[in-house]
Design a protein around this motif. Structure first.
Motif, PDB file in Angstrom:
ATOM      1  N   VAL A 328       7.445   2.547  -4.775  1.00  0.00           N
ATOM      2  CA  VAL A 328       6.961   3.931  -4.727  1.00  0.00           C
ATOM      3  C   VAL A 328       7.345   4.647  -6.027  1.00  0.00           C
ATOM      4  CG1 VAL A 328       7.100   6.128  -3.486  1.00  0.00           C
ATOM      5  CG2 VAL A 328       7.136   3.979  -2.205  1.00  0.00           C
ATOM      6  N   THR A 329       8.607   4.494  -6.430  1.00  0.00           N
ATOM      7  CA  THR A 329       9.104   5.182  -7.624  1.00  0.00           C
ATOM      8  C   THR A 329       8.298   4.765  -8.862  1.00  0.00           C
ATOM      9  OG1 THR A 329      11.294   5.220  -6.647  1.00  0.00           O
ATOM     10  CG2 THR A 329      11.194   5.517  -9.031  1.00  0.00           C
ATOM     11  N   THR A 330       8.102   3.468  -9.017  1.00  0.00           N
ATOM     12  CA  THR A 330       7.398   2.960 -10.195  1.00  0.00           C
ATOM     13  C   THR A 330       5.946   3.439 -10.226  1.00  0.00           C
ATOM     14  OG1 THR A 330       8.736   0.993  -9.893  1.00  0.00           O
ATOM     15  CG2 THR A 330       6.989   0.810 -11.480  1.00  0.00           C
ATOM     16  N   MET A 331       5.294   3.424  -9.055  1.00  0.00           N
ATOM     17  CA  MET A 331       3.881   3.819  -9.045  1.00  0.00           C
ATOM     18  C   MET A 331       3.720   5.314  -9.320  1.00  0.00           C
ATOM     19  SD  MET A 331       2.134   1.394  -6.151  1.00  0.00           S
ATOM     20  CE  MET A 331       0.437   1.853  -6.526  1.00  0.00           C
ATOM     21  N   VAL A 332       4.648   6.133  -8.822  1.00  0.00           N
ATOM     22  CA  VAL A 332       4.561   7.583  -9.090  1.00  0.00           C
ATOM     23  C   VAL A 332       4.832   7.836 -10.574  1.00  0.00           C
ATOM     24  CG1 VAL A 332       5.597   9.837  -8.590  1.00  0.00           C
ATOM     25  CG2 VAL A 332       5.128   8.242  -6.722  1.00  0.00           C
ATOM     26  N   THR A 344       4.282  18.393  -5.818  1.00  0.00           N
ATOM     27  CA  THR A 344       5.567  18.422  -5.090  1.00  0.00           C
ATOM     28  C   THR A 344       6.131  16.998  -5.049  1.00  0.00           C
ATOM     29  OG1 THR A 344       6.650  19.046  -3.010  1.00  0.00           O
ATOM     30  CG2 THR A 344       4.459  18.104  -2.812  1.00  0.00           C
ATOM     31  N   GLY A 345       7.444  16.899  -4.861  1.00  0.00           N
ATOM     32  CA  GLY A 345       8.077  15.576  -4.792  1.00  0.00           C
ATOM     33  C   GLY A 345       8.339  15.021  -6.179  1.00  0.00           C
ATOM     34  N   GLY A 346       8.079  13.730  -6.339  1.00  0.00           N
ATOM     35  CA  GLY A 346       8.310  13.069  -7.633  1.00  0.00           C
ATOM     36  C   GLY A 346       8.960  11.718  -7.426  1.00  0.00           C
ATOM     37  N   PRO A 347       9.160  10.990  -8.519  1.00  0.00           N
ATOM     38  CA  PRO A 347       9.717   9.638  -8.387  1.00  0.00           C
ATOM     39  C   PRO A 347      11.198   9.667  -8.019  1.00  0.00           C
ATOM     40  CG  PRO A 347       9.405  10.209 -10.708  1.00  0.00           C
ATOM     41  CD  PRO A 347       8.867  11.353  -9.915  1.00  0.00           C
ATOM     42  N   GLY A 348      11.657   8.603  -7.370  1.00  0.00           N
ATOM     43  CA  GLY A 348      13.098   8.467  -7.078  1.00  0.00           C
ATOM     44  C   GLY A 348      13.534   9.271  -5.864  1.00  0.00           C
ATOM     45  N   MET A 371      -7.164   5.143 -11.838  1.00  0.00           N
ATOM     46  CA  MET A 371      -5.704   4.970 -11.940  1.00  0.00           C
ATOM     47  C   MET A 371      -5.216   4.019 -10.838  1.00  0.00           C
ATOM     48  SD  MET A 371      -4.158   8.747 -12.491  1.00  0.00           S
ATOM     49  CE  MET A 371      -4.504   9.777 -13.889  1.00  0.00           C
ATOM     50  N   GLU A 372      -4.137   3.299 -11.131  1.00  0.00           N
ATOM     51  CA  GLU A 372      -3.575   2.386 -10.135  1.00  0.00           C
ATOM     52  C   GLU A 372      -3.260   3.137  -8.834  1.00  0.00           C
ATOM     53  OE1 GLU A 372       0.518   1.286 -10.562  1.00  0.00           O
ATOM     54  OE2 GLU A 372       0.146  -0.775  -9.943  1.00  0.00           O
ATOM     55  N   ILE A 373      -2.743   4.343  -8.950  1.00  0.00           N
ATOM     56  CA  ILE A 373      -2.316   5.093  -7.765  1.00  0.00           C
ATOM     57  C   ILE A 373      -3.509   5.488  -6.876  1.00  0.00           C
ATOM     58  CG2 ILE A 373      -2.365   7.483  -8.654  1.00  0.00           C
ATOM     59  CD1 ILE A 373       0.834   6.669  -7.213  1.00  0.00           C
ATOM     60  N   ALA A 374      -4.730   5.471  -7.467  1.00  0.00           N
ATOM     61  CA  ALA A 374      -5.931   5.792  -6.693  1.00  0.00           C
ATOM     62  C   ALA A 374      -6.597   4.533  -6.138  1.00  0.00           C
ATOM     63  CB  ALA A 374      -6.930   6.544  -7.567  1.00  0.00           C
ATOM     64  N   GLN A 375      -6.133   3.385  -6.601  1.00  0.00           N
ATOM     65  CA  GLN A 375      -6.776   2.126  -6.211  1.00  0.00           C
ATOM     66  C   GLN A 375      -5.915   1.251  -5.324  1.00  0.00           C
ATOM     67  OE1 GLN A 375      -9.879   0.905  -6.837  1.00  0.00           O
ATOM     68  NE2 GLN A 375     -10.424   2.873  -7.721  1.00  0.00           N
ATOM     69  N   PHE A 379       2.198   2.475  -0.044  1.00  0.00           N
ATOM     70  CA  PHE A 379       3.072   2.265   1.120  1.00  0.00           C
ATOM     71  C   PHE A 379       4.320   3.131   0.977  1.00  0.00           C
ATOM     72  CE2 PHE A 379       3.732  -1.013   4.628  1.00  0.00           C
ATOM     73  CZ  PHE A 379       2.491  -0.753   5.179  1.00  0.00           C
ATOM     74  N   GLY A 380       4.066   4.402   0.743  1.00  0.00           N
ATOM     75  CA  GLY A 380       5.112   5.410   0.651  1.00  0.00           C
ATOM     76  C   GLY A 380       4.471   6.767   0.902  1.00  0.00           C
TER      77      GLY A 380
END
Ligand code: NAD
Length: 472
Positions: A328-332, A344-348, A371-375, A379-380
């Motif tokens: 989750v952290t890496t993808m964000v 809102t939120g963020g990595p880590g 973007m990878e995050i849209a494709q 699972f977070g």
């Protein structure tokens, strides 16, 4: 807890495998339990047991199957609190969610399988041909950790109803629900050998899939492993049911009621910390409504207090394990570096949480479709917002991933929403926040999988046809 007994020939027996898997509590990061693995001999014993179980159970009556499923449902209901507790300790699922969703979904799964017994046409006369629906044989059932009980039930209950036998390999990361399920099986009155369970990880899963006595593989898990399983099963032309990942879209149409839609959108992307295959992790919004949607969604995050999953006030627990937290952290981080805007939120870890695999609810806007995050499945608890200018663009965006498991449409009328939903290349669509109906077929299009589960459709998945020409 020590999980060191597999289930074969109607008895719990000690595992004799060489390795063990530690299970960590995602809130405390301390070891919660240990799973001892099965040896090759244990696996052979469980498969031999299932072969013998099939011989007897394939001849059982509909009434016998129904009776056992009633008992199983009761046995699980009696264990509901212990199951919810184990889910909190092993995967960080808040106890309210265990009690209100994880366990009830499993109970419904059994109910709809036993009702399906009486809905199915078991025989049909066509001219001089008598067509019979017959059980396929011994089924390997391999399940993941995120809704561990529901996913076991979605495979084992229809197999029992169909007259098949099963060798279950549950996730080594969420053993508690599987153990309690097997205890309910043990008390259900099911004859010896019909349901068997082995402990192990990917390697044991591979051995199970490739075993010549297995006629069908029913798998729920990641798309990557699903592809490996289909490849291995193809070598012996085994049938497969694959329930895999998703990147489902919630589409808000211009006349939708945002105050009704957005709390549900946030729930459908955050529940179980976003670790649901049907998670609606993409939100498609008309450009004209973007800033209003962003402001409203961000203000709703306060309704999801994050904390200890054993505390009934907690809505959002940690993600299930260190690997998920890292993913989750890496993808964000990657999405932010590619130009996504953080609402809102963020990595880590969120502020104030030094321990535990906690991820805050993270909402990203200005996300581009490539973007990878849209494709890819995160699972977070991460929701990405994509804007559209026309209905045609909204349809193209919704269908613009390799997946097709679920989705949602929000519109001013059910007719408008339903008409839009018919454009979506996906196994199910939730219209204006309707309840998910677990008696209807569930499964994916594209890389979300092959085959269907639930109710009589799940039973049909475990049946083949036999045509008797000139039978009397
Ligand atoms: P996973 O694919 O890593 O593992 C699932 C199961 O397969 C585990 O029991 C594991 O031990 C076993 N396994 C792993 N490699 C194997 C191999 N080569 N051969 C045989 N068995 C093997 O998945 P996970 O991390 O446990 O679960 C998360 C994934 O499951 C997500 O991608 C999620 O979308 C998906 N999922 C899908 C559905 C659905 O119904 N479509 C439901 C829940 C979860």
């Amino acid at each position: 807890m020590l999980y060191d007994r597999f289930y074969s020939r109607g008895e719990f027996q000690y595992c004799t495998g060489p390795t063990q898997f530690p299970v960590y509590n995602p809130t405390t990061e301390t070891q919660e339990s240990v799973v001892k693995t099965c040896s090759d001999e244990d696996l052979e014993a469980a498969i031999a047991s299932a072969m013998a179980g099939f011989e007897a159970w394939s001849c059982s009556s509909i009434e016998e199957r129904h009776r056992v499923l009633v008992n199983l449902e009761e046995g699980l209901a009696q264990r509901a609190t212990r199951i919810a507790d184990s889910l909190a300790r092993e995967i960080g699922c808040p106890v309210w969610l265990g009690a209100l969703m994880q366990v009830p979904m499993a109970l419904k799964g059994i109910q709809f399988a036993r009702e399906g017994l009486f809905e199915l046409k078991w025989t049909e006369q066509i001219g001089n041909g008598l067509v019979e629906r017959v059980p396929v044989g011994v089924i390997a059932a391999i399940t993941p950790w995120n809704f561990p009980l529901h996913q076991i039930v979605a495979k084992v209950a229809p197999a029992i109803a169909a007259g098949c036998s099963v060798v279950l390999k549950p996730s080594e990361l969420a053993p508690g629900a599987a153990q309690l399920f097997m205890e309910a099986v043990h008390e259900s009155g099911l004859p010896s050998g019909v349901v068997n369970m082995v402990w192990g990880g990917p390697e044991l899963g591979e051995q199970l899939v490739s075993h010549p006595a297995i006629q069908q593989v029913s798998f729920t898990g990641s798309t990557a492993v699903g592809k490996k399983i289909m490849t291995a099963a193809a070598k012996q032309l085994k049938r497969t049911t694959l329930e895999l990942g998703g990147k489902s879209a919630a589409v808000v149409l211009p006349d939708a009621d945002l105050d009704t839609a957005l709390p549900v959108v946030l729930r459908m992307s955050s529940v179980n910390s976003g670790q649901a295959c049907v998670s609606q992790s993409r939100l498609l919004v008309p450009e004209s409504l973007l800033s209003e949607v962003e402001a409203k969604l961000t203000s709703l995050v306060a309704m999801w207090p994050l904390g200890d999953p054993l505390d009934p006030a907690t809505r959002l627990g940690p993600v299930a394990n260190a690997r998920q937290h890292e993913r989750v952290t890496t993808m964000v981080e990657a999405a932010l570096s590619q130009g996504a805007r953080l609402l809102t939120g963020g990595p880590g870890r969120p502020e104030g949480k030094e321990k535990g695999w906690f991820c805050p609810i993270t909402i990203l806007s200005d996300v581009q479709p490539d973007m990878e995050i849209a494709q890819e499945e995160v699972f977070g608890p991460v929701l990405v917002i994509l804007r559209y200018k026309s209905e045609a663009e909204a349809i193209a965006l919704a269908n613009g991933t390799k997946y097709g498991l679920s989705g949602a449409v929000w519109a001013g009328s059910p007719e408008t929403a339903t008409s839009f939903a018919r454009n979506l290349k996906t196994g199910q669509v939730i219209i204006n926040g309707a309840a998910q109906n677990l008696a209807t077929p569930f499964g994916g299009w594209g890389e979300s999988g092959v085959g269907r589960e639930n109710g009589r459709f799940g039973i049909e998945e475990c049946l083949s046809y036999r045509s008797l020409h000139g039978a009397h």
